[in-house]
Scaffold this motif. Sequence first.
Motif, PDB file in Angstrom:
ATOM      1  N   TYR B 158       0.865  -1.178   0.000  1.00 44.11           N
ATOM      2  CA  TYR B 158       0.000   0.000   0.000  1.00 44.11           C
ATOM      3  C   TYR B 158       0.901   1.228   0.000  1.00 44.11           C
ATOM      4  CZ  TYR B 158       1.236   0.396   4.896  1.00 44.11           C
ATOM      5  OH  TYR B 158       1.960   0.534   6.052  1.00 44.11           O
ATOM      6  N   GLU B 242      -9.534   3.007  12.138  1.00 39.70           N
ATOM      7  CA  GLU B 242      -9.617   3.741  10.872  1.00 39.70           C
ATOM      8  C   GLU B 242      -9.466   2.866   9.619  1.00 39.70           C
ATOM      9  OE1 GLU B 242      -6.353   6.495  10.218  1.00 39.70           O
ATOM     10  OE2 GLU B 242      -4.942   4.850   9.945  1.00 39.70           O
ATOM     11  N   TYR B 243      -8.906   1.652   9.745  1.00 42.63           N
ATOM     12  CA  TYR B 243      -8.325   1.039   8.545  1.00 42.63           C
ATOM     13  C   TYR B 243      -9.314   0.360   7.598  1.00 42.63           C
ATOM     14  CZ  TYR B 243      -8.332  -3.988   9.541  1.00 42.63           C
ATOM     15  OH  TYR B 243      -8.705  -5.287   9.735  1.00 42.63           O
ATOM     16  N   GLN B 244     -10.545   0.164   8.016  1.00 43.00           N
ATOM     17  CA  GLN B 244     -11.527  -0.417   7.096  1.00 43.00           C
ATOM     18  C   GLN B 244     -12.282   0.695   6.384  1.00 43.00           C
ATOM     19  OE1 GLN B 244     -11.749  -3.361   6.133  1.00 43.00           O
ATOM     20  NE2 GLN B 244     -11.473  -4.880   7.753  1.00 43.00           N
ATOM     21  N   PRO B 245     -12.473   0.650   5.070  1.00 44.84           N
ATOM     22  CA  PRO B 245     -12.055  -0.428   4.172  1.00 44.84           C
ATOM     23  C   PRO B 245     -10.821  -0.107   3.337  1.00 44.84           C
ATOM     24  CG  PRO B 245     -13.750   0.892   3.113  1.00 44.84           C
ATOM     25  CD  PRO B 245     -13.418   1.574   4.415  1.00 44.84           C
ATOM     26  N   LEU B 246     -10.148   1.016   3.584  1.00 44.13           N
ATOM     27  CA  LEU B 246      -9.126   1.431   2.612  1.00 44.13           C
ATOM     28  C   LEU B 246      -7.699   1.362   3.120  1.00 44.13           C
ATOM     29  CD1 LEU B 246     -11.090   4.344   0.879  1.00 44.13           C
ATOM     30  CD2 LEU B 246     -10.766   1.998   0.077  1.00 44.13           C
ATOM     31  N   GLY B 247      -7.489   0.784   4.301  1.00 38.28           N
ATOM     32  CA  GLY B 247      -6.129   0.564   4.763  1.00 38.28           C
ATOM     33  C   GLY B 247      -5.646   1.600   5.754  1.00 38.28           C
ATOM     34  N   PRO B 248      -4.399   1.441   6.225  1.00 36.39           N
ATOM     35  CA  PRO B 248      -3.841   2.325   7.251  1.00 36.39           C
ATOM     36  C   PRO B 248      -3.644   3.738   6.710  1.00 36.39           C
ATOM     37  CG  PRO B 248      -2.440   0.399   6.872  1.00 36.39           C
ATOM     38  CD  PRO B 248      -3.436   0.431   5.775  1.00 36.39           C
ATOM     39  N   PHE B 249      -3.805   4.738   7.565  1.00 42.33           N
ATOM     40  CA  PHE B 249      -3.662   6.126   7.130  1.00 42.33           C
ATOM     41  C   PHE B 249      -2.966   6.915   8.245  1.00 42.33           C
ATOM     42  CE2 PHE B 249      -6.040  10.294   6.242  1.00 42.33           C
ATOM     43  CZ  PHE B 249      -5.103  10.711   5.312  1.00 42.33           C
TER      44      PHE B 249
END
Lengths: 434, 434
Positions: B158, B242-249
Amino acid sequence: MSALYGVDETHDPALRSWVESANDPACEFPIQNLPFGRFREAADLDWRIGVAIGDQVLELRRIGLINHAEMNRLMRLKPETRLELRRALSAGLRAGSGQQARWRDALLPMARVQLGLPCQIGDYTDFYVGIHHATTVGKLFRPDQPLLPNYKWVPIGYHGRASTIGVSGQDFVRPMGQVMAAGAEAPQLMPSQRLDFELELGIFIGRPNAQGQAIPIEQAEEHVFGLALFNDWSARDLQAWEYQPLGPFLSKNFASTVSPWMVTMEALAPFRRAFERPAGDPPPLPYLDSAAQRAQGAIDVDLEVRLQTAAMRAAGQPAVCISRSNYADAAYWTVAQLVSHHSVNGCSLSNGDLLGTGTLSGPRPDQAGSLLELSAGGRTPITLPNGEQRRFLEDGDSVELHGRCERAGYRAIGFGACRATVLPAASTVANETD
Amino acid sequence: MSALYGVDETHDPALRSWVESANDPACEFPIQNLPFGRFREAADLDWRIGVAIGDQVLELRRIGLINHAEMNRLMRLKPETRLELRRALSAGLRAGSGQQARWRDALLPMARVQLGLPCQIGDYTDFYVGIHHATTVGKLFRPDQPLLPNYKWVPIGYHGRASTIGVSGQDFVRPMGQVMAAGAEAPQLMPSQRLDFELELGIFIGRPNAQGQAIPIEQAEEHVFGLALFNDWSARDLQAWEYQPLGPFLSKNFASTVSPWMVTMEALAPFRRAFERPAGDPPPLPYLDSAAQRAQGAIDVDLEVRLQTAAMRAAGQPAVCISRSNYADAAYWTVAQLVSHHSVNGCSLSNGDLLGTGTLSGPRPDQAGSLLELSAGGRTPITLPNGEQRRFLEDGDSVELHGRCERAGYRAIGFGACRATVLPAASTVANETD
């Protein structure tokens, strides 16, 4: 916020320019707009800073309002200084201005120059503010729980790839990637069969914050230079297979397209709207809330997606509208909320960073900002006026995004076009000889 | 591949340098290593290119082997040219070299210079090659299916944030963020309570590929300049929410730390190992497979994590080892596989891009590359020699990564240290007055 980006004489709808094409009511770049972009006259020349006025580009350095040609440097200016620049541009381009004779030499027909990426892009983050998009796409995967529990609390975002962002007019090859067919035992490397567009706006960061220092929501818009149209091309089949557990990667990073003109926050001032959550929704956490946000956090931009297939192009038919939407209706989070959230952990936003809003689908099915939604996950194709059908994009398809701000009592302004074309996949790189 | 990065006379363990400190058997930068980094003598001076030799830095431009001071430009050199450069450096630094008198003037004590980021970083991608890490962490969330179905097919990766990558020696504030407590109805903004390190290697891209043109696996290592240590700091509580659904931020983008020296692929040549998948695992798809990869795709780097708490620092106690691991044992995907996969969709890798490997945990619990694993998700703290315990990092903790390549018949080489310190969280930015 309203003090920062208020309505002033530069928004007067009665203003006319001595650049006659700017006064055409259909023109997207009247004197009330004045968006910034980069242009050059030939591929071997350096980029220069231009302001769009009618069908012309005004070279900024040449008229002496700035003494350099670095867009990123210009974007760092304090909002007050940017406002002065806007006022000077508006005064000089006004019909009857004493600058006309001198500034005329700094005009070039837009059709004769090459428009580049609006600035040198730093990091690129993509958000997911489109609640109707998130709901519709969520339903495809989780009919009983389309929106995940964090959606109304966290402005969901993820990092994207900056190096593959191109400017309107680009072509890109259909991506290859691993696809896991339903019921198959192993994935295969193949050209994506579910290539899609995503209707977004891009938010350009002008002023950076220091690492470790969060940006309070009251100051968030000071860090924003302006908006452009943004298409976050997506390969749905690659995404479905690769995205767990760390999010989208190769399904998104092969290409994104941005429009060449940054419409400034100053220009957008007349088109601000109250930002209210639906009754029953939780209030934003305090770091994401402010009176100014509630009063006018939203920005009213009408959006449109047009498609031109290879057959249409061959027949001389223009692109046709396949969806209409509106930023303010689509977005659950404001620009300022995205900026504050992005920095609340101390993350430093940099000059030139690009924040994508995420897909801006309206509440109705025909207002969807992607084919995934318009075709109900590929099940029901859309039919074009020439009889062609589309579930996803085919080779030769061109997608064009448009944006326009209209409000009674104001001159409408536009974003220009954000257009790109899908080329056939490159031949496989798979190594057969080994 | 072996032709590209073969063992030659520059790896001869008998070689000694006229820089005496390089001949100390404990020295990580003997004449067989020659890693590249950027340094300056004061904060207001430009970065220059240096090569580490013993406890000294050799300024590259000053000895005339190159005529500029841009590391990114040097990293674009063809592998053959880089090999020539390595040979010239090795010859000139060798005991008895005729260059000694002239080159001595280009040496500066490493302790007296400031070391910078090794290059200007382009895009940053983080992978997830540590199969033991993925399995252990997966078990915390999915006891019945720790590894997702795509793991052995797709090198999961990612995009991360490039602007917050700092060099060894940095301090960073504990991130604030939304935390959803178990059983709570709403998240709260608070300093992360589950701050963690991640033991990784960073892979620096030297030579770019054009957008749309995938890099075949046989050529993948030509695009790689070298490796460094990399710590991808992670806030586990922010990540979980935070990570669902687009990953760590925000759980990852507040800070990452890289070591200042890039150990080149040439220097690593003696430490290559066969790369074989466990029996029963699916073979890689053809675009991720090659005979050369199977023969020597892995790189044998011993890794170590050391921790120094504030109390230890106050008592004059050095950092203590809390985990040992090995890159080749930890990684399910090779460097070449990551590069080929990253570009298979046409994504352009740029000069200066940094690819993180992902957390490199060994197969045993005490070989874990994160506290999340060492403390079993925070349930069982580790105990330090001074009696302090840690589930996650506390303010004042310094984490140091180390890496070392050893092989019988060769001189061991090291990576230097990758160290950073956690500062207390900044005061909340929440807006209380509004």
